[in-house]
Design a protein around this motif. Structure first.
Motif, PDB file in Angstrom:
ATOM      1  N   TRP A   1      28.198  42.534  27.008  1.00 54.12           N
ATOM      2  CA  TRP A   1      27.795  43.551  27.981  1.00 54.12           C
ATOM      3  C   TRP A   1      29.010  44.128  28.707  1.00 54.12           C
ATOM      4  N   ALA A   2      29.975  43.299  29.045  1.00 60.70           N
ATOM      5  CA  ALA A   2      31.160  43.772  29.766  1.00 60.70           C
ATOM      6  C   ALA A   2      31.986  44.716  28.896  1.00 60.70           C
ATOM      7  N   GLU A   3      32.058  44.428  27.597  1.00 63.15           N
ATOM      8  CA  GLU A   3      32.805  45.297  26.697  1.00 63.15           C
ATOM      9  C   GLU A   3      32.134  46.665  26.592  1.00 63.15           C
ATOM     10  N   ASP A   4      30.820  46.677  26.563  1.00 65.16           N
ATOM     11  CA  ASP A   4      30.080  47.928  26.528  1.00 65.16           C
ATOM     12  C   ASP A   4      30.292  48.712  27.822  1.00 65.16           C
ATOM     13  N   ALA A   5      30.254  48.010  28.945  1.00 63.83           N
ATOM     14  CA  ALA A   5      30.462  48.677  30.237  1.00 63.83           C
ATOM     15  C   ALA A   5      31.866  49.255  30.319  1.00 63.83           C
ATOM     16  N   GLY A   6      32.838  48.583  29.707  1.00 63.65           N
ATOM     17  CA  GLY A   6      34.222  49.019  29.798  1.00 63.65           C
ATOM     18  C   GLY A   6      34.523  50.322  29.111  1.00 63.65           C
TER      19      GLY A   6
END
Length: 406
Positions: A117-122
């Motif tokens: 999820w954090a990679e997508d948000a980034g």
């Protein structure tokens, strides 16, 4: 301070939404899908939610299979970029697999799917668009700044602003558009500086993408300060090199929320230059027609009367006259009462049909041909000038024939 929840949001509890989320969770387990983007942002800001977008750890083919297993329609709208559209109870839901950018060229990206999820948000543009909510309405803020920016009404790029812009040059316009809709005070300094630094890349964008984003910006409740910031930093000149003074734009924005009317003062006034600017923006034929109407002399609400308004509605059509009245109001906003009265007249007046035709002309002994058309044209001009009388038509037609033959 406790983290807010969207558990009671009507769009989240709607039957169609529950069906889609249940299908995805059946295909991938709990926390396989979260709401993201505008539906989360707008709910937190008390704004209407028009579209419900979902991010998922499932890859596109698995999304398709999960939806079909649940009896829902699945449309492969962008499989290369991980996007599938689900349709439940006639409502579309855009579902996109979590992803990261592999390569970008300022207009499009090659992506790889991920489950992080954090990679997508980034890879998203702004903190306020990188907020997620699960099927129970629990919020997730992977950047750690989205909720704070919502509260402060800040529009701030995720990570390095210049890098985000180089990934997609349209983000320059999105920065200003989102500030106009959701920001308060001055635009974020780092974001603004990056937009100025990368502004030359706007030329790489298609005209259709630019005009769509520009009209969305101009539809904001009060876009004036944002457009002024674009003008002062030179961004506006990249988009509208012949933009006129902002004074007329401010006046127009104060009296209407219509983005096409708000655009008109930013375009050249001369018809040929306007046509060239409109073609460069690839605006629709309808939008072009509306803008062309406004190049003529501005109506004067102070001297205008009902007869003139009726004549213009007959000759130009209701939409054109309504637009011209708004333009006139922007020049003389103190005459709002007269504007309201004229607008009501435009909307309610039943436009009459020409009461004579070829049959009546033939009854005068005139053979079909150019003379018929010329006499009917003269009658119509006289009929309009006399405010559309509903009697005495044959007598007036006969008199006009006599004048022409005399």
């Amino acid at each position: 301070m406790s983290t807010p929840s969207l558990a009671d949001a009507p769009w989240l509890t709607a039957a169609a939404t529950r069906k889609v989320m249940a299908a995805l969770e059946a295909g991938g387990g709990p926390d396989v899908a979260r709401f993201v983007g505008g539906c989360v942002r707008n709910s937190l800001m008390g704004r209407p939610v028009d579209d419900v977008d979902i991010a998922t750890r499932l890859e596109p083919q698995a999304v398709m299979a999960a939806l079909q297993a649940a009896g829902l329609k699945a449309v492969p709208t962008g499989l290369d970029h991980g996007t599938v559209t689900a349709v439940a109870d006639s409502q579309p839901f855009e579902i996109t697999t979590l992803r990261r950018d592999v390569t970008t060229d300022g207009r499009r990206a090659t992506v790889a799917f991920t489950t992080d999820w954090a990679e997508d948000a980034g890879r998203r543009d702004f903190h306020i668009n990188a907020l997620y909510a699960d099927s129970q309405g629990r919020l997730f803020d992977p950047t750690g700044q989205g909720l704070a920016d919502i509260a402060a009404r800040r529009v701030v790029f995720v990570g390095d602003a210049g890098r985000r812009i180089r990934e997609d040059r349209l983000r320059i316009l999105r920065f200003f558009r989102f500030h106009a809709w959701y920001g308060a005070g001055e635009p974020d300094a780092a974001g603004l500086a990056a937009c100025v630094e990368e502004a030359g890349g706007l030329a790489e964008l298609s005209a259709e993408r630019v005009s769509k984003e520009l009209l969305k910006l101009l539809a904001a409740p009060d876009p004036v300060a944002t457009v002024e910031a674009m003008a002062h930093t030179g961004i506006l000149a990249h988009l509208l090199p012949e933009a006129r003074t902002l004074e007329d734009f401010r006046a127009m924005a104060a009296v209407t929320g219509d983005p096409v009317l708000r655009l008109s003062p930013l375009l050249p006034a001369a018809p040929e230059a306007l046509d060239a600017a409109v073609r460069a923006l690839r605006l629709s034929r309808r939008e072009m027609t509306r803008l062309q109407v406004l190049t003529g002399p501005v109506l004067d609400l102070e001297t205008l009367d009902d007869r003139q308004v009726r004549a213009r509605v007959y000759g130009e059509g209701r939409p054109a006259v309504k637009d011209r009245l708004v333009q006139a109001l922007s020049q003389k906003p103190a005459l709002r009462d007269r504007f309201d009265a004229f607008t009501a007249l435009v909307e309610t007046w039943a436009v009459p049909r020409l009461p004579v035709g070829g049959r009546e002309v033939a009854a005068l002994g005139i053979q079909p041909g150019p003379d018929t058309g010329a006499l009917l044209k003269a009658f119509e001009a006289d009929w309009v000038a006399n405010d559309f009388p509903d009697a005495g038509h044959l007598e007036r037609l006969t008199a006009l024939r006599g004048q022409r033959e005399g």
